[in-house]
Design a protein around this motif. Sequence first.
Motif, short mmCIF file in Angstrom:
data_model
loop_
_atom_site.label_atom_id
_atom_site.label_comp_id
_atom_site.label_asym_id
_atom_site.label_seq_id
_atom_site.Cartn_x
_atom_site.Cartn_y
_atom_site.Cartn_z
N MET A 1 0.85 -1.18 0.00
CA MET A 1 0.00 0.00 0.00
C MET A 1 0.89 1.24 0.00
N GLU A 2 0.45 2.24 -0.71
CA GLU A 2 1.18 3.51 -0.81
C GLU A 2 0.64 4.49 0.23
N TYR A 3 1.51 5.35 0.73
CA TYR A 3 1.11 6.36 1.72
C TYR A 3 1.52 7.75 1.24
N ALA A 4 0.80 8.76 1.75
CA ALA A 4 1.10 10.14 1.38
C ALA A 4 0.81 11.05 2.56
N LYS A 5 1.49 12.20 2.56
CA LYS A 5 1.26 13.22 3.58
C LYS A 5 0.47 14.37 2.95
N VAL A 6 -0.50 14.89 3.69
CA VAL A 6 -1.29 16.04 3.24
C VAL A 6 -0.41 17.28 3.34
N ILE A 7 -0.37 18.06 2.24
CA ILE A 7 0.45 19.28 2.21
C ILE A 7 -0.43 20.46 1.79
N GLY A 8 -0.03 21.64 2.18
CA GLY A 8 -0.70 22.86 1.72
C GLY A 8 -1.96 23.22 2.49
N GLY A 9 -2.13 22.72 3.69
CA GLY A 9 -3.32 23.04 4.48
C GLY A 9 -4.23 21.84 4.63
N SER A 10 -5.36 22.03 5.29
CA SER A 10 -6.28 20.91 5.47
C SER A 10 -6.89 20.53 4.12
N LEU A 11 -7.28 19.27 3.99
CA LEU A 11 -7.72 18.71 2.71
C LEU A 11 -9.10 18.09 2.86
N ASN A 12 -10.01 18.44 1.95
CA ASN A 12 -11.35 17.88 1.97
C ASN A 12 -11.36 16.45 1.45
N LEU A 13 -11.97 15.55 2.22
CA LEU A 13 -12.20 14.18 1.80
C LEU A 13 -13.63 14.13 1.26
N ARG A 14 -13.79 13.71 0.00
CA ARG A 14 -15.09 13.77 -0.67
C ARG A 14 -15.62 12.37 -0.98
N THR A 15 -16.95 12.30 -1.18
CA THR A 15 -17.60 11.03 -1.46
C THR A 15 -17.29 10.51 -2.85
N GLU A 16 -17.04 11.40 -3.79
CA GLU A 16 -16.73 11.04 -5.18
C GLU A 16 -15.53 11.85 -5.66
N ALA A 17 -14.94 11.42 -6.76
CA ALA A 17 -13.81 12.13 -7.36
C ALA A 17 -14.34 13.31 -8.17
N ASP A 18 -14.92 14.26 -7.45
CA ASP A 18 -15.55 15.42 -8.07
C ASP A 18 -15.57 16.55 -7.06
N ILE A 19 -15.09 17.71 -7.44
CA ILE A 19 -15.00 18.85 -6.52
C ILE A 19 -16.38 19.29 -6.02
N LYS A 20 -17.43 18.92 -6.74
CA LYS A 20 -18.79 19.28 -6.34
C LYS A 20 -19.45 18.22 -5.44
N SER A 21 -18.77 17.10 -5.22
CA SER A 21 -19.37 16.04 -4.39
C SER A 21 -19.32 16.42 -2.91
N ARG A 22 -20.10 15.71 -2.13
CA ARG A 22 -20.25 16.01 -0.70
C ARG A 22 -18.92 15.79 0.04
N ARG A 23 -18.61 16.72 0.94
CA ARG A 23 -17.42 16.61 1.79
C ARG A 23 -17.73 15.70 2.96
N ILE A 24 -16.91 14.69 3.16
CA ILE A 24 -17.08 13.76 4.28
C ILE A 24 -16.49 14.36 5.54
N THR A 25 -15.25 14.82 5.42
CA THR A 25 -14.52 15.41 6.55
C THR A 25 -13.33 16.18 6.00
N SER A 26 -12.60 16.81 6.88
CA SER A 26 -11.39 17.54 6.52
C SER A 26 -10.20 16.82 7.14
N ILE A 27 -9.14 16.63 6.37
CA ILE A 27 -7.93 15.97 6.85
C ILE A 27 -6.89 17.05 7.15
N PRO A 28 -6.38 17.10 8.38
CA PRO A 28 -5.42 18.15 8.76
C PRO A 28 -4.11 18.08 7.97
N ASN A 29 -3.51 19.24 7.74
CA ASN A 29 -2.21 19.34 7.11
C ASN A 29 -1.19 18.49 7.86
N GLY A 30 -0.34 17.78 7.13
CA GLY A 30 0.71 16.97 7.74
C GLY A 30 0.30 15.56 8.09
#
Length: 94
Positions: A1-30
């Motif tokens: 499995m591959e891993y990544a770090k969130v960069i550039g601020g908090s990141l929206n986790l969405r239900t679909e691969a679409d900027i208009k889809s519903r936000r599930i939660t926010s993932i903190p920077n780092g």
Amino acid sequence: MEYAKVIGGSLNLRTEADIKSRRITSIPNGTTIAILEKGLVWAKVVYNAYTGYVMVKFLQIEGESEDEIITISISKSSANELYEALKLSLKSEE
């Protein structure tokens, strides 16, 4: 499995691969998250008990340099999809 770090601020986790889809939660920077699938624009990830989609441009993939330049070949339809996603992303930053 591959891993990544969130960069550039908090990141929206969405239900679909679409900027208009519903936000599930926010993932903190780092925060380090697991990547299930990675495309050119979106990645399907796991964060805590949530599974959803985030934009790849806000991830620092383990083992990749932040300044690394990658050359790829993609189909015209994928290029159009990437272009539209980037336009929406830039529009939302204004």
